[in-house]
Design an enzyme around this catalytic site. Sequence first.
Site: not given
Length: 431
Positions: A172, A402
């Site tokens: 991202d 994550e």
Amino acid sequence: MTYSTSSQTQTQTLDAAARAILKTNDRGGYTVPNGRVYPFQWNWDSAFVALGFADFDRDRAWVEIETLFEAQWDDGFLPHIVFWKDDSGYFPGASVWDAHKNPATSGITQPPVAASVIRWLWDSGSKSAREAERMAALYPKVLKWHRWFARHRDPEGRGLVVATHPWETGRDNSPEWDYPASGVDISAVGSYERRDTSHLDAQMRPTKLDYDRYLAIVQFGRDHDWDHDVIARTGPFRVADVGMTMILLRANRDLLALAKILGRSKDYAEIEASIEKTRAGIDWLWNDEVEAFCSRDLISGRSSAMITSASFLSFYAGVGTEKQNQSLIAHLDRISSKIDKMLPSLDPDHEAFDAMRYWRGPCWAVVTFLVARGLLDEGQSEWAERLRLDTAALIRDTGFYEAFCPVSGRGTGGDLFSWTAAMWLFWAGKA
Ligand code: GLC
């Protein structure tokens, strides 16, 4: 490698923890990446998650991919998010995307790892008639998705994948997108409430400017009724992404292998032509100055000139001359001397390196896994093993985060993360 009893016990404990994460995040047919931060089905997350399920429930592994493809659009497009159920814990939700589909979906895609995952699933199983049937049923859907890439994501016919939104790349807020996104007009974005920063430390997340740009690009797509041709030709963000391109190249090789297993001889020439086109076009991404494959902005023609974890996916894609490969290995040597754990998402020598901020430094198990697979295939087994052991150590010492800080090993982003659990079960935890 022989394990002492205590490390065997530790591995078993971690295996059990990883399985529990997948079961907890299972919403019945699909798995959420993380219950709080990402409460829907994500495209490439689900592909990796299937590999985790394969460790203890092969039926459930196939179901994960089958469910994802239930959300495929008629033209072959496979969305990056499927909003099977409403959840106010995430922004931007289905109504912001406004893609008019049932189930509701986003309007952008994600790195096409599914074909490769299906091949791994098939190869690791008993090749039963039932699995053959499931593989055969998925094959035409994946082919259709790859055709969609060829038709709608390569406007200049270079054989590369053009990302039309940073979220499409799966990386991202990579600094690779800073310059290409700098021309995005954010004046009409208006006010909105982010949800990610109410779950997580803002220092670990993309900035407000990043989010304004993300939303402006979504608005452009929505204003053009998600017409992917228009978006890829005239959208405000158009970047030939080194990550998606390498992943699609490998996925096409795996799709060809599946076609051969299934005897779909009428498809061979088409898939071979796609492979050849990308192989021939990939050099446009090679940057002679930094001596690495880098993403390239289509609007300005500029190379990012940044070495990211995706640069090393060339091994996975099976491209690169001997000299190029030597340069990349030299970069791995240099990078590993600067940080403690491999593989950081950005070169630590780059000024934009930020060890805790999402795709600007932290290590992500999924990309590390793909790079390690590629290195192994290209005969770099020591490097492949180093990446595996580093990932295993990060998970063992910190948990199923994550992502991880490459300097301190601290977890970043959400915890109890599905794809990290899956990567433990399929790869990092396997000696
Ligand atoms: C973030 C990541 C992306 C991932 C998603 C769900 O957006 O950058 O790669 O698919 O979260 O985990």
